[in-house]
Write a protein that holds these residues in place. Structure first.
Motif, PDB file in Angstrom:
ATOM      1  N   UNK A  44     -18.810 -39.470  24.438  1.00  0.00           N
ATOM      2  CA  UNK A  44     -18.657 -39.161  23.156  1.00  0.00           C
ATOM      3  C   UNK A  44     -19.583 -40.054  22.608  1.00  0.00           C
ATOM      4  N   UNK A  45     -20.290 -39.660  21.166  1.00  0.00           N
ATOM      5  CA  UNK A  45     -21.133 -40.631  20.480  1.00  0.00           C
ATOM      6  C   UNK A  45     -20.574 -40.801  19.296  1.00  0.00           C
ATOM      7  N   UNK A  46     -19.882 -41.838  18.938  1.00  0.00           N
ATOM      8  CA  UNK A  46     -18.940 -41.997  17.795  1.00  0.00           C
ATOM      9  C   UNK A  46     -19.961 -42.786  16.692  1.00  0.00           C
ATOM     10  N   UNK A  47     -19.961 -42.642  15.557  1.00  0.00           N
ATOM     11  CA  UNK A  47     -20.172 -43.274  14.347  1.00  0.00           C
ATOM     12  C   UNK A  47     -19.025 -43.355  13.455  1.00  0.00           C
ATOM     13  N   UNK A  48     -19.354 -44.512  12.601  1.00  0.00           N
ATOM     14  CA  UNK A  48     -18.067 -44.643  11.703  1.00  0.00           C
ATOM     15  C   UNK A  48     -18.914 -44.860  10.197  1.00  0.00           C
ATOM     16  N   UNK A  49     -18.141 -43.881   9.128  1.00  0.00           N
ATOM     17  CA  UNK A  49     -18.773 -43.930   7.809  1.00  0.00           C
ATOM     18  C   UNK A  49     -17.681 -44.204   6.969  1.00  0.00           C
ATOM     19  N   UNK A  50     -17.956 -44.519   5.761  1.00  0.00           N
ATOM     20  CA  UNK A  50     -16.934 -44.991   4.547  1.00  0.00           C
ATOM     21  C   UNK A  50     -15.897 -43.684   4.809  1.00  0.00           C
ATOM     22  N   UNK A  51     -14.558 -44.308   4.702  1.00  0.00           N
ATOM     23  CA  UNK A  51     -13.712 -43.105   4.634  1.00  0.00           C
ATOM     24  C   UNK A  51     -13.743 -42.458   3.187  1.00  0.00           C
ATOM     25  N   UNK A  52     -14.357 -43.110   2.288  1.00  0.00           N
ATOM     26  CA  UNK A  52     -14.520 -42.313   0.980  1.00  0.00           C
ATOM     27  C   UNK A  52     -15.514 -40.903   0.942  1.00  0.00           C
ATOM     28  N   UNK A  53     -16.175 -40.946   2.019  1.00  0.00           N
ATOM     29  CA  UNK A  53     -16.864 -39.764   1.975  1.00  0.00           C
ATOM     30  C   UNK A  53     -17.148 -38.966   3.369  1.00  0.00           C
ATOM     31  N   UNK A  54     -16.027 -39.374   4.009  1.00  0.00           N
ATOM     32  CA  UNK A  54     -16.150 -38.805   5.524  1.00  0.00           C
ATOM     33  C   UNK A  54     -16.106 -37.266   5.486  1.00  0.00           C
ATOM     34  N   UNK A  55     -14.964 -37.000   4.691  1.00  0.00           N
ATOM     35  CA  UNK A  55     -14.658 -35.461   4.706  1.00  0.00           C
ATOM     36  C   UNK A  55     -15.864 -34.615   4.297  1.00  0.00           C
ATOM     37  N   UNK A  56     -16.382 -35.272   3.030  1.00  0.00           N
ATOM     38  CA  UNK A  56     -17.445 -34.543   2.376  1.00  0.00           C
ATOM     39  C   UNK A  56     -18.557 -34.370   3.323  1.00  0.00           C
TER      40      UNK A  56
END
Ligand SMILES: *Cc1c(COP(=O)(O)O)cnc(C)c1O
Length: 371
Positions: free
Chosen positions: A287-299
């Motif tokens: 898996x190649x995971x990245x993390x983004x702010x939870x404020x815009x993940x869905x978007x």
């Protein structure tokens, strides 16, 4: 808009690269008409043991069975505790509860997303029998340190190596560190069968002798049952497929490693957090995971999807918060790093045959997203 479509995983592309070899291997089994515990399984087990650098491999029905039978063969059950992590595929914990033992969760490390080794010792009690860490996403956990902790406290180590076939630490393949290691050949894994499959790797010959009975109704010879066993065997067709794929696995994993480097270099680090790999470790990038702010993940996921880029989340609900485990009495806030990661992780498309254009397209699309 680009006319590229980037799937998360493309099994067909791999099949196309090995079609004649696969068809020949399956055909050999069909002509032989021996389907259970024949030559293919015996050869595959030798080849896997040699590859991993262990004495024995016992192939089984699935990775879940490999975990369950690892615990069973060690005599772990009711009243025993097993230390594991809340961020994994559910099967890791299912195996512990299936044998009647209690999972004791330890949170993960913020930087590597692997079990936080510093927190393991404080989770050990008189009831602890084993540590069951996962090489999550195919990257090594601190398995060398975990083995040391286990020695000090006389505990067993079972590696959940379901995602990490071909990965290594200090030049040693993952799956060769613990007393026992569980492998999965689920089709989507790096070494995937064309159906379910799994295996246990071990260098303990006594455990091995027990496991080959356990998987085959507990019999030592036909109709003589010395253990209460079950039926958990890899079939000959799957073994034949896996023997073909094993010849290609290093090449496929190194292609994935190359893809990961393009992602690592290309992605905008102000927006996207990339996990560290434990020093001296090599990931197979299951898996190649990245993390983004939870404020815009869905978007962001919607934006990627509108651009025909498929992603997944590994894993959206931590295991301690799953409905089936409410009886364990955990609540939100118990394992904050895991819970925060569950809100922020996105897994990008990753498979060997992914081409550079597609990778560049994913990178450009991600970098041009305005949050
Ligand atoms: C896939 C997986 C399993 C289970 O393997 P199956 O072959 O699907 O039963 C166990 N643990 C982890 C971490 C996995 O990713």
């Amino acid at each position: 808009m680009s006319n590229l479509t980037v799937p998360f995983l493309d099994l067909k592309a791999q099949y196309e690269s090995i079609r004649p070899e696969i068809q020949q291997a399956i055909n050999t089994v069909l002509e032989r008409q021996m389907f259970i515990l024949g030559d293919e399984v015996a050869q595959l087990e030798l080849e896997l043991a040699r590859y991993l650098g262990v004495k024995h491999v016992v192939t089984l029905n699935s990775g879940t069975d490999a975990l369950i039978m690892s615990l069973r063969v060690l005599g772990i059950g009711l009243g025993d505790e097993v230390i594991t992590q809340p961020n994994s595929f559910i099967a890791t914990t299912l195996a512990i509860t299936e044998v009647g033992a209690t999972p004791v969760f330890v949170d993960i490390d913020e930087e590597t997303m692997q079990i936080d080794t510093k927190k393991i010792e404080s989770a050990i009690t008189k009831k602890t029998k084993a540590i069951l860490p996962v090489h999550l996403f195919g990257a090594p956990c601190e398995i060398d340190k975990i083995v040391k902790i286990a020695k000090i406290h006389s505990l067993f180590v079972i590696e959940d190596a379901a995602q990490s076939f071909g990965s290594s630490l200090n030049g040693k393949h993952l799956g060769s560190f613990g007393n026992l290691s569980a492998l999965s050949f689920y089709p989507g894994k790096n070494l995937g069968a064309y159906g379910d499959g799994g295996a246990i790797a071990t260098s303990d010959s006594q455990l091995y002798e027990k496991l080959i009975m356990l998987r085959n109704y507990g019999q030592k010879k036909k109709y003589h049952h010395v253990k209460i066993g079950l039926n958990s065997r890899l079939d000959e067709i799957q073994a034949a497929v896996l023997r073909v794929k094993l010849k290609h696995i290093d090449k496929w994993n190194s292609l994935r490693l190359g893809h990961s480097r393009l992602y690592n270099h290309g992605l905008d680090k102000d927006k996207y957090l990339i996990s560290n790999i434990y020093p001296n470790g090599i990931s197979n990038y299951h898996i190649y995971p990245i993390r983004v702010s939870e404020n815009f993940r869905e978007e962001l996921i919607e934006y990627l999807s509108a651009n025909k880029i498929s992603t997944l989340i590994h894993y959206p609900i931590p295991i301690h918060l799953q409905d089936c485990y409410t009886y364990l009495g955990h609540k939100r806030g118990d394992f904050p790093i895991t819970e925060h990661a569950a809100l922020r992780l996105i897994s990008l498309p990753m498979y060997s045959e992914l081409d550079q254009n597609s990778i560049q397209f994913v990178i450009t699309t991600l970098n041009s997203f305005s949050c």
